[in-house]
Design an enzyme around this catalytic site. Structure first.
Site, mmCIF file in Angstrom:
data_model
loop_
_atom_site.group_PDB
_atom_site.id
_atom_site.type_symbol
_atom_site.label_atom_id
_atom_site.label_comp_id
_atom_site.label_asym_id
_atom_site.label_seq_id
_atom_site.Cartn_x
_atom_site.Cartn_y
_atom_site.Cartn_z
ATOM 1 N N ASP A 20 13.929 -1.306 1.358
ATOM 2 C CA ASP A 20 15.087 -2.143 1.669
ATOM 3 C C ASP A 20 16.360 -1.487 1.144
ATOM 4 O O ASP A 20 16.605 -1.460 -0.065
ATOM 5 C CB ASP A 20 14.923 -3.528 1.016
ATOM 6 C CG ASP A 20 16.087 -4.447 1.362
ATOM 7 O OD1 ASP A 20 16.013 -5.095 2.415
ATOM 8 O OD2 ASP A 20 17.073 -4.490 0.593
ATOM 9 N N LYS B 199 21.344 -2.608 6.171
ATOM 10 C CA LYS B 199 22.238 -3.769 6.365
ATOM 11 C C LYS B 199 23.654 -3.286 6.693
ATOM 12 O O LYS B 199 24.057 -2.214 6.230
ATOM 13 C CB LYS B 199 22.280 -4.633 5.098
ATOM 14 C CG LYS B 199 20.911 -4.915 4.499
ATOM 15 C CD LYS B 199 20.965 -5.871 3.318
ATOM 16 C CE LYS B 199 19.638 -5.901 2.581
ATOM 17 N NZ LYS B 199 19.446 -4.818 1.597
ATOM 18 N N LEU C 26 12.891 -10.665 -9.211
ATOM 19 C CA LEU C 26 12.527 -10.720 -10.634
ATOM 20 C C LEU C 26 13.684 -11.279 -11.455
ATOM 21 O O LEU C 26 13.715 -11.132 -12.669
ATOM 22 C CB LEU C 26 12.174 -9.308 -11.144
ATOM 23 C CG LEU C 26 11.067 -8.563 -10.391
ATOM 24 C CD1 LEU C 26 10.947 -7.123 -10.883
ATOM 25 C CD2 LEU C 26 9.720 -9.282 -10.566
ATOM 26 N N LYS D 129 12.990 -4.206 -7.253
ATOM 27 C CA LYS D 129 13.633 -2.901 -7.439
ATOM 28 C C LYS D 129 13.183 -2.261 -8.744
ATOM 29 O O LYS D 129 13.093 -2.940 -9.777
ATOM 30 C CB LYS D 129 15.149 -3.092 -7.483
ATOM 31 C CG LYS D 129 15.921 -1.808 -7.661
ATOM 32 C CD LYS D 129 16.794 -1.816 -8.884
ATOM 33 C CE LYS D 129 17.359 -0.447 -9.163
ATOM 34 N NZ LYS D 129 18.215 -0.447 -10.350
ATOM 35 N N SER D 130 12.906 -0.983 -8.706
ATOM 36 C CA SER D 130 12.761 -0.216 -9.940
ATOM 37 C C SER D 130 12.973 1.253 -9.599
ATOM 38 O O SER D 130 12.678 1.670 -8.474
ATOM 39 C CB SER D 130 11.383 -0.420 -10.573
ATOM 40 O OG SER D 130 11.312 0.359 -11.753
#
Ligand code: NAD
Length: 276
Positions: free
Chosen positions: A46, A76, A191, A231-232
């Site tokens: 994403d 996007k 998260l 995300k990481s």
């Protein structure tokens, strides 16, 4: 995309339920991060024009050697590129940066109501979908009245709405509204931007299953029927966040997490009043 859950959109295309989010991942870090995720088994990335890392995402994908058809890529539209002609131009720019001839999913990033352009923008999205250059089209941060306007204008229902959603901000009304329209709900900041990981209720459930808090939260999104894009950039966490397919939360766990909902826990801007 074997061995991982997928959700099928109303347009017939499917999305892997877990993806890697790459917001705040600088261009040069994006390539190795995406490669690491694809090696760990992720098949969904994403990104966004506004993250300024589409080039790195494309490079990471190409270095994996995977077939384009086996990886789901979302990007996007940048808010400042809204409007019919601007959208068509911006989309070409995104494909060029990604080095791809189509994306799997193109999203209107924010409705940006103060610009008054999201309805024209959606008409351009419909054209992009008709041309096959985005397999599916959707939105992000749209409230039900924004959805109503674009659907009323075009008759085309977005396949997905990507909204802020984490265990203490569950957006149940939005989830219900989406269900009625056959729109999949996708969770951003799943998260709680990492801040929710220390929650004691999540910690207890994690201990019970021999899993980490992050894995429990991601599993909660999956078991709730949401698409989730943690995300990481840390390789061990990228792996950890994908090892979520060998356990399930039980009714007691789900009930305990349901109780964490707090309508005041929004972390990001309210899409009605955001001025970017
Ligand atoms: P997130 O909720 O995914 O949290 C990410 C943070 O959590 C990391 O930076 C790290 O600090 C921590 N973390 C990750 N894995 C961990 C682990 N296993 N153990 C401990 N800590 C861990 O936050 P996010 O990046 O805001 O959201 C995810 C993705 O959602 C973004 O990257 C982006 O793709 C998307 N997003 C979209 C919008 C939108 O407007 N559409 C807005 C924000 C984010």
């Amino acid at each position: 995309m074997a061995n991982q859950p997928i959700i099928t959109f109303h347009d017939g295309h499917s999305i892997p339920q877990v993806g890697l989010g790459v917001w705040q991942t600088p261009q040069d870090i994006a390539a190795p991060t995406v490669l690491k995720a694809l090696e760990a088994g992720y098949r969904h990335i994403d990104t966004a024009s506004g993250y300024d890392n589409e080039q790195g995402v494309g490079e990471g994908f190409r270095s994996s050697g995977l077939d384009r058809k086996d990886v789901f890529i979302t990007t996007k539209l940048r808010n400042t590129d809204q409007g019919y002609d601007n959208t068509l131009r911006a989309f070409d720019g995104s494909l060029k940066k990604l080095g791809m001839d189509y994306v799997d999913l193109y999203l209107v990033h924010w409705p940006s109501p103060h610009r008054g352009l999201y309805r024209e923008t959606w008409k351009a999205f419909v054209k992009i979908k008709e041309e096959g250059r985005a397999r599916s089209i959707g939105v992000s941060n749209f409230y039900p009245d924004h959805l109503e306007h674009i659907i009323g204008d075009t008759g085309v229902v977005p396949v997905i709405n990507q909204i802020e959603l984490h265990p203490d901000f569950q957006q149940k009304a939005a989830q219900e509204a989406h269900k009625k329209l056959n729109i999949v709900t996708e969770s951003w900041s799943p998260l709680g931007q990492g801040k929710f990981i220390a929650n004691p209720v999540i910690g207890t459930i994690a201990k019970k299953h021999g899993k980490t808090p992050a894995q429990v939260i991601i599993r909660w999104h999956i078991d709730t029927g949401l698409v989730v894009i943690p995300k990481s950039v840390t390789p061990s966490r990228i792996e950890e966040n994908f090892k979520v397919f060998d356990f399930k939360l039980d009714a007691e766990d789900m009930a305990a997490i349901t109780k964490l909902d707090d309508k005041g826990a929004r972390m990001g801007p309210d899409p009605y009043t955001a001025t970017f």
